[in-house]
Scaffold this motif. Structure first.
Motif, mmCIF file in Angstrom:
data_model
loop_
_atom_site.group_PDB
_atom_site.id
_atom_site.type_symbol
_atom_site.label_atom_id
_atom_site.label_comp_id
_atom_site.label_asym_id
_atom_site.label_seq_id
_atom_site.Cartn_x
_atom_site.Cartn_y
_atom_site.Cartn_z
ATOM 1 N N ASP A 217 34.823 38.949 45.856
ATOM 2 C CA ASP A 217 35.799 38.721 46.929
ATOM 3 C C ASP A 217 36.904 37.771 46.471
ATOM 4 O OD1 ASP A 217 34.170 40.272 48.494
ATOM 5 O OD2 ASP A 217 33.621 38.681 49.907
ATOM 6 N N GLU A 218 36.512 36.760 45.703
ATOM 7 C CA GLU A 218 37.477 35.753 45.257
ATOM 8 C C GLU A 218 38.629 36.377 44.466
ATOM 9 O OE1 GLU A 218 36.078 33.267 42.138
ATOM 10 O OE2 GLU A 218 37.716 31.811 42.403
ATOM 11 N N GLN A 219 38.291 37.360 43.618
ATOM 12 C CA GLN A 219 39.334 38.028 42.817
ATOM 13 C C GLN A 219 40.287 38.807 43.733
ATOM 14 O OE1 GLN A 219 37.752 40.210 39.468
ATOM 15 N NE2 GLN A 219 39.730 41.127 38.936
ATOM 16 N N ILE A 220 39.735 39.403 44.770
ATOM 17 C CA ILE A 220 40.563 40.133 45.739
ATOM 18 C C ILE A 220 41.473 39.161 46.487
ATOM 19 C CG2 ILE A 220 40.456 41.513 47.853
ATOM 20 C CD1 ILE A 220 37.753 42.654 46.635
ATOM 21 N N HIS A 221 40.894 38.036 46.896
ATOM 22 C CA HIS A 221 41.721 37.044 47.598
ATOM 23 C C HIS A 221 42.833 36.518 46.686
ATOM 24 C CE1 HIS A 221 37.985 36.481 50.317
ATOM 25 N NE2 HIS A 221 38.845 37.287 50.893
ATOM 26 N N SER A 222 42.536 36.392 45.385
ATOM 27 C CA SER A 222 43.570 35.894 44.464
ATOM 28 C C SER A 222 44.734 36.885 44.375
ATOM 29 C CB SER A 222 42.978 35.609 43.074
ATOM 30 O OG SER A 222 42.754 36.793 42.323
ATOM 31 N N GLN A 223 44.428 38.171 44.509
ATOM 32 C CA GLN A 223 45.509 39.177 44.484
ATOM 33 C C GLN A 223 46.365 39.105 45.747
ATOM 34 O OE1 GLN A 223 46.542 41.832 42.032
ATOM 35 N NE2 GLN A 223 48.190 41.224 43.400
ATOM 36 N N ILE A 224 45.709 38.971 46.897
ATOM 37 C CA ILE A 224 46.472 38.883 48.157
ATOM 38 C C ILE A 224 47.400 37.670 48.118
ATOM 39 C CG2 ILE A 224 46.270 38.645 50.672
ATOM 40 C CD1 ILE A 224 45.262 41.368 49.695
ATOM 41 N N GLY B 164 44.442 40.819 40.575
ATOM 42 C CA GLY B 164 44.208 39.403 40.866
ATOM 43 C C GLY B 164 44.364 38.528 39.636
ATOM 44 N N THR B 165 43.892 37.293 39.767
ATOM 45 C CA THR B 165 44.087 36.313 38.683
ATOM 46 C C THR B 165 42.776 35.686 38.219
ATOM 47 O OG1 THR B 165 44.415 34.505 40.262
ATOM 48 C CG2 THR B 165 46.379 35.705 39.587
ATOM 49 N N THR B 166 41.646 36.106 38.805
ATOM 50 C CA THR B 166 40.354 35.518 38.435
ATOM 51 C C THR B 166 39.389 36.637 38.056
ATOM 52 O OG1 THR B 166 39.473 35.618 40.691
ATOM 53 C CG2 THR B 166 40.723 33.642 40.122
ATOM 54 N N GLY B 167 38.136 36.296 37.792
ATOM 55 C CA GLY B 167 37.112 37.311 37.539
ATOM 56 C C GLY B 167 37.414 38.148 36.316
ATOM 57 N N THR B 168 37.523 39.470 36.499
ATOM 58 C CA THR B 168 37.728 40.363 35.352
ATOM 59 C C THR B 168 39.194 40.483 34.932
ATOM 60 O OG1 THR B 168 38.030 42.389 36.660
ATOM 61 C CG2 THR B 168 35.756 41.762 36.124
ATOM 62 N N THR C 186 42.427 40.267 33.077
ATOM 63 C CA THR C 186 42.545 40.030 31.642
ATOM 64 C C THR C 186 44.006 40.027 31.198
ATOM 65 O OG1 THR C 186 40.440 41.191 31.352
ATOM 66 C CG2 THR C 186 41.767 40.872 29.375
ATOM 67 N N ALA C 187 44.371 38.995 30.409
ATOM 68 C CA ALA C 187 45.721 38.903 29.861
ATOM 69 C C ALA C 187 46.016 40.127 28.999
ATOM 70 C CB ALA C 187 45.855 37.637 29.024
ATOM 71 N N PRO C 188 47.273 40.604 28.958
ATOM 72 C CA PRO C 188 48.461 40.017 29.591
ATOM 73 C C PRO C 188 48.745 40.532 31.000
ATOM 74 C CG PRO C 188 49.143 41.780 28.138
ATOM 75 C CD PRO C 188 47.632 41.733 28.075
ATOM 76 N N PHE C 189 47.723 41.067 31.674
ATOM 77 C CA PHE C 189 47.939 41.624 33.019
ATOM 78 C C PHE C 189 47.047 40.910 34.033
ATOM 79 C CE2 PHE C 189 48.802 45.041 29.891
ATOM 80 C CZ PHE C 189 50.186 45.053 30.041
ATOM 81 N N ASP C 190 47.042 39.594 33.940
ATOM 82 C CA ASP C 190 46.122 38.775 34.747
ATOM 83 C C ASP C 190 46.843 37.865 35.721
ATOM 84 O OD1 ASP C 190 47.279 37.218 32.812
ATOM 85 O OD2 ASP C 190 45.429 36.136 32.292
ATOM 86 N N ARG C 191 48.052 38.262 36.123
ATOM 87 C CA ARG C 191 48.770 37.465 37.129
ATOM 88 C C ARG C 191 49.034 38.261 38.403
ATOM 89 N NH1 ARG C 191 51.854 32.577 34.656
ATOM 90 N NH2 ARG C 191 50.497 32.213 32.861
ATOM 91 N N GLY C 192 48.343 39.369 38.539
ATOM 92 C CA GLY C 192 48.435 40.131 39.788
ATOM 93 C C GLY C 192 49.697 40.951 39.941
ATOM 94 N N ARG C 193 50.468 41.105 38.861
ATOM 95 C CA ARG C 193 51.776 41.763 38.999
ATOM 96 C C ARG C 193 51.681 43.289 38.998
ATOM 97 N NH1 ARG C 193 54.240 36.526 37.804
ATOM 98 N NH2 ARG C 193 55.069 36.072 39.865
ATOM 99 N N THR C 194 50.558 43.841 38.590
ATOM 100 C CA THR C 194 50.429 45.292 38.687
ATOM 101 C C THR C 194 50.487 45.714 40.152
ATOM 102 O OG1 THR C 194 49.159 45.367 36.637
ATOM 103 C CG2 THR C 194 48.986 47.280 38.086
ATOM 104 N N ALA C 195 49.759 45.014 41.012
ATOM 105 C CA ALA C 195 49.800 45.353 42.441
ATOM 106 C C ALA C 195 51.188 45.090 43.020
ATOM 107 C CB ALA C 195 48.729 44.587 43.209
#
Ligand code: ARG
Ligand code: ZN
Ligand code: CA
Length: 256
Positions: A26-33, A148-152, A154-163
């Motif tokens: 859930d935390e990873q999902i919240h990080s994306q929101i 999202g930005t936590t959990g799985t 992975t750089a360089p796509f780990d700042r939630g910008r795909t969504a």
């Protein structure tokens, strides 16, 4: 018309039982929101990196995202659905969007933004459906490790910008280079983004001039280019106007 629009979101986590990492927390999902609510309001901390010449163009799109608190029957929900699949990966064929193909059926797409998070094959980070398409495939799909930005994540796509990028498409934004493979002949139908030849990737150096767009060149720090997540941090006013037109047109069901 109202200024701030809040979009209810349902996240379908479609995961294979042998690959527990696909069942993101859930935390990873919240990080994306959280990222979405910064990026679409120009509250992202990296907005300060926008080159000075383009700072006046940085737009607050006045769109917010909230995990659904009521399901389609009106019952309380956390807005997160977890579904086991027998599929080892999905692709852009919409298989993840239907229970009949090992995915999860969408909630009514005129009331919810459906986000499917899963394993994707072939290096695909995500894909979106533009407004006006079939309701049963409407929404956005994102690779779990680009979400999202936590959990799985992975750089360089780990700042939630795909969504952020894919929801830009969902709100009718085109790629900033106009998808013309370097021809400079078609653009994104937004006046304040410079016409550019092709997608930029990685972390380009400013300025990168193509299609006679000097002296400032490509706006490669725009969410609708293809750079690494750390390198994208703006929508323009023109893009904001286009997203607003979408919310007053084909996606007007979200204005209530
Ligand atoms: N549809 C694009 C792809 O799969 C998404 C690109 C998102 N870019 C990013 N930096 N997150 O390649
Ligand atoms: Zn795209
Ligand atoms: Ca343009």
């Amino acid at each position: 018309t109202q200024d701030l629009v809040t979009i209810p979101v349902v996240v379908h986590v479609v995961h294979h039982p042998d690959m527990p990492e696909q069942n993101i927390a859930d935390e990873q999902i919240h990080s994306q929101i959280e990222v979405l609510n910064k990026d679409f309001r120009a509250k992202n901390p990296d907005a300060g990196l926008v080159p000075e010449v383009w700072r006046p163009l940085v737009a607050d799109a006045q769109v917010e995202f909230r995990l659904a608190d009521l399901d389609p029957d009106g019952d309380p929900t956390g807005g997160i659905i977890r579904v086991e699949t027998d599929q080892h990966g999905f692709t852009w064929d919409d298989g993840v969007k239907s229970a009949s193909t090992g995915g999860a059926d969408p909630w009514p797409s005129d009331q919810y933004l459906n986000l499917w998070v899963c394993q994707l094959t072939g290096g695909l980070l995500g894909y979106a459906q533009f407004p006006g398409g079939p309701p049963h495939t409407d929404g956005v799909v994102v690779l779990h490790s680009a979400f999202g930005t936590t959990g799985t994540a992975t750089a360089p796509f780990d700042r939630g910008r795909t969504a952020t990028h894919e929801i830009g498409h969902w709100l009718d934004l085109y790629h900033i280079w106009g998808d013309d493979d370097g021809a400079c002949s078609s653009d994104d139908k937004v006046a304040d983004t410079p016409n550019q030849a092709d997608a930029n990737t990685g972390q380009p150096a400013f300025p990168h001039i193509t299609c006679n767009n000097g002296p400032h060149g490509d706006m490669f720090m725009n969410y609708m280019d293809y750079t690494d997540d750390v390198g994208m941090f703006m929508f323009t006013r023109g893009q904001g106007t286009r997203m607003r037109a979408c919310l007053e047109g084909p996606r007007a069901s979200f204005l209530i």
